[in-house]
Enzyme design. Structure first.
Site, PDB file in Angstrom:
ATOM      1  N   ASN A   1       0.868  -1.172   0.000  1.00 36.54           N
ATOM      2  CA  ASN A   1       0.000   0.000   0.000  1.00 36.54           C
ATOM      3  C   ASN A   1       0.906   1.223   0.000  1.00 36.54           C
ATOM      4  O   ASN A   1       1.506   1.543   1.026  1.00 36.54           O
ATOM      5  CB  ASN A   1      -0.903  -0.028   1.246  1.00 36.54           C
ATOM      6  CG  ASN A   1      -1.716   1.238   1.397  1.00 36.54           C
ATOM      7  OD1 ASN A   1      -1.779   2.069   0.484  1.00 36.54           O
ATOM      8  ND2 ASN A   1      -2.351   1.397   2.551  1.00 36.54           N
TER       9      ASN A   1
ATOM     10  N   LYS B   1       0.107   4.233  -0.261  1.00 36.67           N
ATOM     11  CA  LYS B   1      -0.502   5.428   0.347  1.00 36.67           C
ATOM     12  C   LYS B   1      -0.275   6.629  -0.571  1.00 36.67           C
ATOM     13  O   LYS B   1      -0.259   6.460  -1.793  1.00 36.67           O
ATOM     14  CB  LYS B   1       0.019   5.629   1.775  1.00 36.67           C
ATOM     15  CG  LYS B   1      -0.111   4.333   2.595  1.00 36.67           C
ATOM     16  CD  LYS B   1       0.140   4.498   4.065  1.00 36.67           C
ATOM     17  CE  LYS B   1      -0.027   3.142   4.755  1.00 36.67           C
ATOM     18  NZ  LYS B   1       0.113   3.228   6.207  1.00 36.67           N
TER      19      LYS B   1
ATOM     20  N   HIS C   1      -9.307   1.205   5.186  1.00 38.77           N
ATOM     21  CA  HIS C   1      -8.005   1.388   5.829  1.00 38.77           C
ATOM     22  C   HIS C   1      -8.170   2.350   7.005  1.00 38.77           C
ATOM     23  O   HIS C   1      -8.958   3.293   6.930  1.00 38.77           O
ATOM     24  CB  HIS C   1      -6.986   1.934   4.832  1.00 38.77           C
ATOM     25  CG  HIS C   1      -5.593   1.904   5.374  1.00 38.77           C
ATOM     26  ND1 HIS C   1      -5.131   2.854   6.256  1.00 38.77           N
ATOM     27  CD2 HIS C   1      -4.585   1.019   5.207  1.00 38.77           C
ATOM     28  CE1 HIS C   1      -3.884   2.556   6.603  1.00 38.77           C
ATOM     29  NE2 HIS C   1      -3.535   1.455   5.977  1.00 38.77           N
TER      30      HIS C   1
ATOM     31  N   GLU D   1      -6.491   4.717   8.005  1.00 34.06           N
ATOM     32  CA  GLU D   1      -6.269   6.137   7.682  1.00 34.06           C
ATOM     33  C   GLU D   1      -7.513   6.752   7.049  1.00 34.06           C
ATOM     34  O   GLU D   1      -7.790   7.938   7.233  1.00 34.06           O
ATOM     35  CB  GLU D   1      -5.029   6.272   6.779  1.00 34.06           C
ATOM     36  CG  GLU D   1      -3.752   6.071   7.600  1.00 34.06           C
ATOM     37  CD  GLU D   1      -2.582   5.460   6.854  1.00 34.06           C
ATOM     38  OE1 GLU D   1      -2.577   5.484   5.601  1.00 34.06           O
ATOM     39  OE2 GLU D   1      -1.671   4.939   7.526  1.00 34.06           O
TER      40      GLU D   1
ATOM     41  N   GLU E   1      -4.902  -4.828  10.716  1.00 31.48           N
ATOM     42  CA  GLU E   1      -3.876  -3.812  10.906  1.00 31.48           C
ATOM     43  C   GLU E   1      -4.137  -3.077  12.223  1.00 31.48           C
ATOM     44  O   GLU E   1      -4.979  -2.169  12.266  1.00 31.48           O
ATOM     45  CB  GLU E   1      -3.907  -2.796   9.755  1.00 31.48           C
ATOM     46  CG  GLU E   1      -3.644  -3.401   8.391  1.00 31.48           C
ATOM     47  CD  GLU E   1      -3.057  -2.382   7.416  1.00 31.48           C
ATOM     48  OE1 GLU E   1      -1.995  -2.683   6.851  1.00 31.48           O
ATOM     49  OE2 GLU E   1      -3.630  -1.302   7.241  1.00 31.48           O
TER      50      GLU E   1
ATOM     51  N   SER F   1       3.864  -2.111  10.232  1.00 31.61           N
ATOM     52  CA  SER F   1       5.315  -2.184  10.449  1.00 31.61           C
ATOM     53  C   SER F   1       5.926  -3.531  10.046  1.00 31.61           C
ATOM     54  O   SER F   1       6.859  -4.006  10.688  1.00 31.61           O
ATOM     55  CB  SER F   1       5.667  -1.837  11.900  1.00 31.61           C
ATOM     56  OG  SER F   1       5.292  -0.496  12.191  1.00 31.61           O
TER      57      SER F   1
HETATM   58  P1  13P Z   1       3.366   0.406   7.560  1.00 27.95           P
HETATM   59  O1  13P Z   1       3.845  -0.883   6.937  1.00 27.95           O
HETATM   60  O2  13P Z   1       4.072   1.611   7.035  1.00 27.95           O
HETATM   61  O3  13P Z   1       3.310   0.306   9.035  1.00 27.95           O
HETATM   62  O4  13P Z   1       1.840   0.598   7.074  1.00 27.95           O
HETATM   63  C1  13P Z   1       0.963  -0.457   7.186  1.00 27.95           C
HETATM   64  C2  13P Z   1      -0.266  -0.102   6.437  1.00 27.95           C
HETATM   65  O5  13P Z   1      -1.016   0.771   6.847  1.00 27.95           O
HETATM   66  C3  13P Z   1      -0.555  -0.837   5.193  1.00 27.95           C
HETATM   67  O6  13P Z   1      -1.848  -0.601   4.769  1.00 27.95           O
END
Ligand code: 13P
Length: 257
Positions: A12, A14, A105, A107, A175, A219
């Site tokens: 992802n 982002k 997600h 976010e 997540e 992570s």
């Molecule tokens: P990170 O791997 O940067 O922690 O992000 C995880 C994530 O939100 C994948 O959708």
């Protein structure tokens, strides 16, 4: 990884990525895939920002890797079209070359106030467009500290996963919000417990629950991927930061392949 559904390693990106450097990373991934020719025992997915779907699709086709590197959107609107400035509909993602769409997600749930009901509607829209919905769930730090993790997962699964979900059209991504982008991960025992719980809740609703892929995200990196991917009911990873560079992403893929 114990025998189960075919693993999915998903990146992802982002809100990161411009066309030229992005294509360089995909080309670097292609080199790794070439070297591992015939041995790809996992599905590989990149969910770039929407602006990069079409150029990456073209670049991946040029490399002859359309079947080996799939593309996905990071979100979709619940409607198939309409007056929704700035939004992207699931049929548009499909049309641009996507096979998957991430929905819910954390976010999006936080930045855009998306409720379980909204995520449910988006997952249905993804399904209607012929996309595989990657439905994200996960507890916050406060919820975890209050011992609410499994309860939250139950609630999010119930509210976000449509009745028509199947192992073929739906992937669940666990997540923990506090593990995203922080370098922190739950213990292996905690991940195993959460994933076993998710499988159990899916089994209560879906005949093909054993076939659903349940990804861990938060992570994930080369140094912890093997331990996480070896856990029962962990069928791959949803990777943020470490998916941006092929040198970081490929070792995670190798952890399942
Ligand atoms: P990170 O791997 O940067 O922690 O992000 C995880 C994530 O939100 C994948 O959708």
């Amino acid at each position: 990884m114990p025998k189960g559904p075919r693993p999915l390693i998903a990146g992802n990106w982002k809100m990161n990525g411009l066309a030229k450097p992005a294509m360089r990373e995909v080309t670097a991934l292609a080199k790794h895939l070439d070297k591992a020719a015939g041995k790809q025992a996992f599905d590989l997915l990149i969910c770039p920002p929407a602006t990069l779907i079409a150029p990456l699709r073209a670049g991946i086709a040029k490399l002859g890797l359309t079947r080996r590197i799939r593309l996905g959107g990071q979100d979709c609107h619940a409607s198939a079209s309409g007056a929704h400035t700035g939004d992207i509909a699931a049929p548009m993602l499909k049309d641009a070359g996507c096979a998957y769409a991430i929905v819910g997600h954390s976010e999006r749930r936080t930045d855009h106030g998306e409720s379980d009901a909204a995520v449910h509607a988006k997952a249905e829209a993804a399904h209607a467009a012929g996309l595989i919905a990657i439905i994200c769930i996960g507890e916050t730090r406060a919820e975890r500290d209050a011992g609410q993790t499994l309860r939250i997962l139950t609630r999010q699964l119930k509210g976000s996963v449509p009745a028509a979900a199947t192992a073929r059209n739906t992937v669940i991504a666990y997540e923990p919000v506090w593990a995203i982008g922080t370098g922190l991960t739950p213990t292996a025992a905690d991940v195993a417990k959460a994933h076993a719980h998710i499988r159990k809740r899916l089994a209560a609703r879906f005949k093909d629950a054993a076939g659903f892929r349940i990804l861990y995200g938060g992570s994930v990196k080369g140094s912890n991927a093997a331990e996480l991917m070896a856990l029962a009911n962990v069928d791959g990873a949803l990777v943020g930061g470490a998916s941006l560079k092929a040198t970081d992403f490929w070792p995670i893929a190798l952890a399942v392949g």
